[in-house]
Design a protein around this motif. Structure first.
Motif, PDB file in Angstrom:
ATOM      1  N   LYS A  96      38.712  25.137   1.589  1.00 28.63           N
ATOM      2  CA  LYS A  96      40.084  25.522   1.441  1.00 28.63           C
ATOM      3  C   LYS A  96      40.220  26.683   0.745  1.00 28.63           C
ATOM      4  O   LYS A  96      41.013  27.276   0.109  1.00 28.63           O
ATOM      5  CB  LYS A  96      41.037  24.030   0.693  1.00 28.63           C
ATOM      6  CG  LYS A  96      41.195  22.970   2.074  1.00 28.63           C
ATOM      7  CD  LYS A  96      41.852  21.785   1.792  1.00 28.63           C
ATOM      8  CE  LYS A  96      41.066  20.523   0.987  1.00 28.63           C
ATOM      9  NZ  LYS A  96      42.192  19.874   0.500  1.00 28.63           N
TER      10      LYS A  96
ATOM     11  N   TRP B 143      48.719  25.282   2.273  1.00 34.06           N
ATOM     12  CA  TRP B 143      50.092  25.715   2.777  1.00 34.06           C
ATOM     13  C   TRP B 143      51.184  26.755   2.538  1.00 34.06           C
ATOM     14  O   TRP B 143      51.700  26.937   3.066  1.00 34.06           O
ATOM     15  CB  TRP B 143      50.297  23.907   3.474  1.00 34.06           C
ATOM     16  CG  TRP B 143      52.169  23.556   3.748  1.00 34.06           C
ATOM     17  CD1 TRP B 143      52.467  24.338   4.778  1.00 34.06           C
ATOM     18  CD2 TRP B 143      53.197  23.788   2.897  1.00 34.06           C
ATOM     19  NE1 TRP B 143      53.656  24.214   4.912  1.00 34.06           N
ATOM     20  CE2 TRP B 143      54.306  23.294   3.383  1.00 34.06           C
ATOM     21  CE3 TRP B 143      52.839  23.555   1.128  1.00 34.06           C
ATOM     22  CZ2 TRP B 143      55.414  23.706   2.980  1.00 34.06           C
ATOM     23  CZ3 TRP B 143      53.851  22.668   0.532  1.00 34.06           C
ATOM     24  CH2 TRP B 143      55.781  23.519   1.414  1.00 34.06           C
TER      25      TRP B 143
ATOM     26  N   SER C 150      45.208  21.510  -0.758  1.00 38.63           N
ATOM     27  CA  SER C 150      46.285  21.485   0.543  1.00 38.63           C
ATOM     28  C   SER C 150      47.116  21.696   0.105  1.00 38.63           C
ATOM     29  O   SER C 150      47.742  22.477   1.397  1.00 38.63           O
ATOM     30  CB  SER C 150      45.943  19.333   1.507  1.00 38.63           C
ATOM     31  OG  SER C 150      44.736  19.655   1.520  1.00 38.63           O
TER      32      SER C 150
ATOM     33  N   ASP D 282      43.181  14.832   4.455  1.00 35.12           N
ATOM     34  CA  ASP D 282      42.167  14.511   2.759  1.00 35.12           C
ATOM     35  C   ASP D 282      42.541  12.886   2.950  1.00 35.12           C
ATOM     36  O   ASP D 282      41.807  12.271   1.998  1.00 35.12           O
ATOM     37  CB  ASP D 282      43.955  15.107   1.882  1.00 35.12           C
ATOM     38  CG  ASP D 282      43.304  16.463   1.817  1.00 35.12           C
ATOM     39  OD1 ASP D 282      42.123  16.641   1.475  1.00 35.12           O
ATOM     40  OD2 ASP D 282      44.692  17.282   1.389  1.00 35.12           O
TER      41      ASP D 282
ATOM     42  N   TYR E  97      34.304  20.795   2.220  1.00 41.83           N
ATOM     43  CA  TYR E  97      35.916  20.440   2.595  1.00 41.83           C
ATOM     44  C   TYR E  97      37.109  21.200   1.961  1.00 41.83           C
ATOM     45  O   TYR E  97      37.105  21.877   1.884  1.00 41.83           O
ATOM     46  CB  TYR E  97      36.303  19.397   2.924  1.00 41.83           C
ATOM     47  CG  TYR E  97      37.926  19.191   3.778  1.00 41.83           C
ATOM     48  CD1 TYR E  97      38.650  20.229   4.430  1.00 41.83           C
ATOM     49  CD2 TYR E  97      38.877  18.363   3.062  1.00 41.83           C
ATOM     50  CE1 TYR E  97      40.195  20.321   4.763  1.00 41.83           C
ATOM     51  CE2 TYR E  97      40.365  18.820   2.600  1.00 41.83           C
ATOM     52  CZ  TYR E  97      41.107  19.204   4.495  1.00 41.83           C
ATOM     53  OH  TYR E  97      41.719  19.072   4.807  1.00 41.83           O
TER      54      TYR E  97
ATOM     55  N   LEU F  36      46.275  18.589   7.446  1.00 43.49           N
ATOM     56  CA  LEU F  36      45.288  19.464   5.918  1.00 43.49           C
ATOM     57  C   LEU F  36      45.336  17.926   4.909  1.00 43.49           C
ATOM     58  O   LEU F  36      44.226  16.907   4.809  1.00 43.49           O
ATOM     59  CB  LEU F  36      46.141  20.957   5.171  1.00 43.49           C
ATOM     60  CG  LEU F  36      45.865  21.610   4.993  1.00 43.49           C
ATOM     61  CD1 LEU F  36      46.664  22.127   4.909  1.00 43.49           C
ATOM     62  CD2 LEU F  36      44.368  22.357   5.075  1.00 43.49           C
TER      63      LEU F  36
END
Length: 222
Positions: free
Chosen positions: A56, A199, A195, A20, A52, A16
């Protein structure tokens, strides 16, 4: 098996963040040298980087909703609603549109180099934030220790997101110098924090699956 989940989630975070970084580097290259396609800009609404971000946010709200259903805990559902709003706000530009209406309706005047539009958007942020965090707070009060601990972490991450999307954004507008740098810090920071949230929520879900599998194995061995 637990270590496998940790390794897997760490790899996810690395992937991720690499994505980025790729968007940020491409943005810088196009800003400095090409400027031929604004879709490569991380500042562009509905640009590649922005889409994007939508993906997410969608992953986060789905994972949190699944957690809520599987665990039957309201705390995860309340957080999923918050990220649902973030997705709708980003993709439909809710705070911009509502902020513009409020600025015109209340005839707001510029202050501290902030436009009336910015003040209207700030009103939206504060109002919606109060409602959503009130719901999260109510669910937090009735949550167990695990839910409270996770909520504390998510709260810190969301505040970090607000720092880049709110405070840095206001500085980007208010100051008369370094605007491209502030814009890069704002959107780049938002991407990285989002991101980390993906996670983190994925890691929570992974641990739940691990604990569930362990419980089934123990039950079968009895």
């Amino acid at each position: 098996m637990n270590s496998l989940f940790k390794k897997g989630s760490t790899k996810l975070l690395i992937l991720l963040l690499l994505a980025d970084l790729a968007f940020i580097v491409v943005h810088i290259i196009f800003e400095l040298f090409l400027k031929s396609n604004t879709l490569f800009s991380i500042n562009r609404d509905l640009g590649y980087a922005e889409v994007y971000q939508y993906i997410k946010e969608f992953w986060i709200l789905v994972l949190l909703f699944v957690l809520a259903v599987k665990s039957k805990r309201m705390i995860y559902f309340s957080w999923s609603l918050l990220f649902l709003y973030l997705l709708l706000d980003d993709s439909l530009q809710l705070h911009e549109n509502i902020g513009s209406y409020l600025a015109n309706h209340h005839q707001l005047q510029p202050v501290f180099r902030l436009r009336a539009q910015d003040l209207g958007e700030l009103m939206v942020f504060v109002s919606v934030g109060f409602l959503l965090f009130s719901f999260v707070g109510g669910a937090y009060f009735y949550s167990d220790d695990s839910g409270k601990e996770i909520s504390k972490h998510l709260f810190i991450l969301v505040i970090s997101l607000a720092f880049f999307g709110g405070l840095v954004d206001m500085l980007h507008i208010a100051v008369s110098f370094g605007k491209p740098v502030f814009a890069l810090i704002e959107d780049g920071g938002e991407m990285i924090i989002m991101s980390i949230i993906v996670w983190y929520v994925f890691d929570i879900r992974s641990h739940q699956l691990y604990n569930s599998d362990n419980a089934i194995i123990v039950e079968q061995n009895r």
